[in-house]
Design a protein around this motif. Sequence first.
Motif, PDB file in Angstrom:
ATOM      1  N   TYR A   3       0.848  -1.184   0.000  1.00 21.11           N
ATOM      2  CA  TYR A   3       0.000   0.000   0.000  1.00 21.11           C
ATOM      3  C   TYR A   3       0.885   1.236   0.000  1.00 21.11           C
ATOM      4  N   ILE A   5       1.066   5.736  -0.069  1.00 22.73           N
ATOM      5  CA  ILE A   5       0.377   6.999   0.194  1.00 22.73           C
ATOM      6  C   ILE A   5       0.882   8.025  -0.804  1.00 22.73           C
ATOM      7  N   GLU A   7       0.204  12.067  -1.816  1.00 23.90           N
ATOM      8  CA  GLU A   7      -0.412  13.347  -1.483  1.00 23.90           C
ATOM      9  C   GLU A   7      -0.595  14.147  -2.758  1.00 23.90           C
ATOM     10  N   PHE A  26      -4.874  13.064   0.603  1.00 26.50           N
ATOM     11  CA  PHE A  26      -3.947  11.949   0.692  1.00 26.50           C
ATOM     12  C   PHE A  26      -4.696  10.707   0.220  1.00 26.50           C
ATOM     13  N   GLU A  27      -4.096   9.991  -0.713  1.00 19.81           N
ATOM     14  CA  GLU A  27      -4.719   8.768  -1.220  1.00 19.81           C
ATOM     15  C   GLU A  27      -3.903   7.566  -0.785  1.00 19.81           C
ATOM     16  N   VAL A  28      -4.604   6.534  -0.306  1.00 19.38           N
ATOM     17  CA  VAL A  28      -3.985   5.243  -0.041  1.00 19.38           C
ATOM     18  C   VAL A  28      -4.311   4.386  -1.254  1.00 19.38           C
ATOM     19  N   HIS A  57       4.591   9.116   0.102  1.00 20.84           N
ATOM     20  CA  HIS A  57       4.835   9.076   1.547  1.00 20.84           C
ATOM     21  C   HIS A  57       5.007   7.651   2.069  1.00 20.84           C
ATOM     22  N   ALA A  66      -1.059   2.001   6.586  1.00 20.15           N
ATOM     23  CA  ALA A  66      -1.068   3.174   5.704  1.00 20.15           C
ATOM     24  C   ALA A  66      -2.026   4.234   6.244  1.00 20.15           C
ATOM     25  N   GLU A  67      -3.174   3.826   6.739  1.00 22.64           N
ATOM     26  CA  GLU A  67      -4.136   4.783   7.280  1.00 22.64           C
ATOM     27  C   GLU A  67      -3.614   5.454   8.546  1.00 22.64           C
ATOM     28  N   VAL A  70      -1.264   8.121   7.332  1.00 25.36           N
ATOM     29  CA  VAL A  70      -1.984   9.276   6.788  1.00 25.36           C
ATOM     30  C   VAL A  70      -2.479  10.158   7.924  1.00 25.36           C
TER      31      VAL A  70
END
Length: 163
Positions: A3, A5, A7, A26-28, A57, A66-67, A70
């Motif tokens: 996964y 991250i 931005e 921010f996208e995972v 990131h 990952a969350e 973020v």
Amino acid sequence: MKYYIVEKHYIGPNPRDVEHIDFNRFEVTTKPPRYEFMGFTPRGWLGTYDNVDLYAHGIYDSLEAAEVAVKALLSGEFRRDPDDDLPQDVLAVYRPGCLPPITDDALIQWLEYMIDISADDDDEELERQADTMIHELEQEGRGAYRLQMRDALEFLRDSARDD
């Protein structure tokens, strides 16, 4: 599965216009971030495309990890987009702020409907009204910065003075 991250930050003109006001996120994702000339890049700047800066990131072994990363990057209030409208390969989208921001034009229209601004209102009165109106706006599910609210109230007062 890994996964990542990514931005996305809008840096172009008119950042408070309707199409840009709530763009930063921010996208995972499961798709490895790529820098146009260097290929896969786990961390750092990925380039600027269509007035959008992209940053990587890190790589994570689970969606939960990952969350957590973020949330640490946002380090304040944030919200997660609903899962039903996400782009392909994107598992989660997080945006700064707990409420979607309102555009300057929409804020002025809303204030014209909600409050009477007099040409005689002084700066102290506008300060008091700003706090009240920010609270009212938040009750309707929208957010505004204090300076943005103050500028809108001053604009309406100045318009009343010109009339």
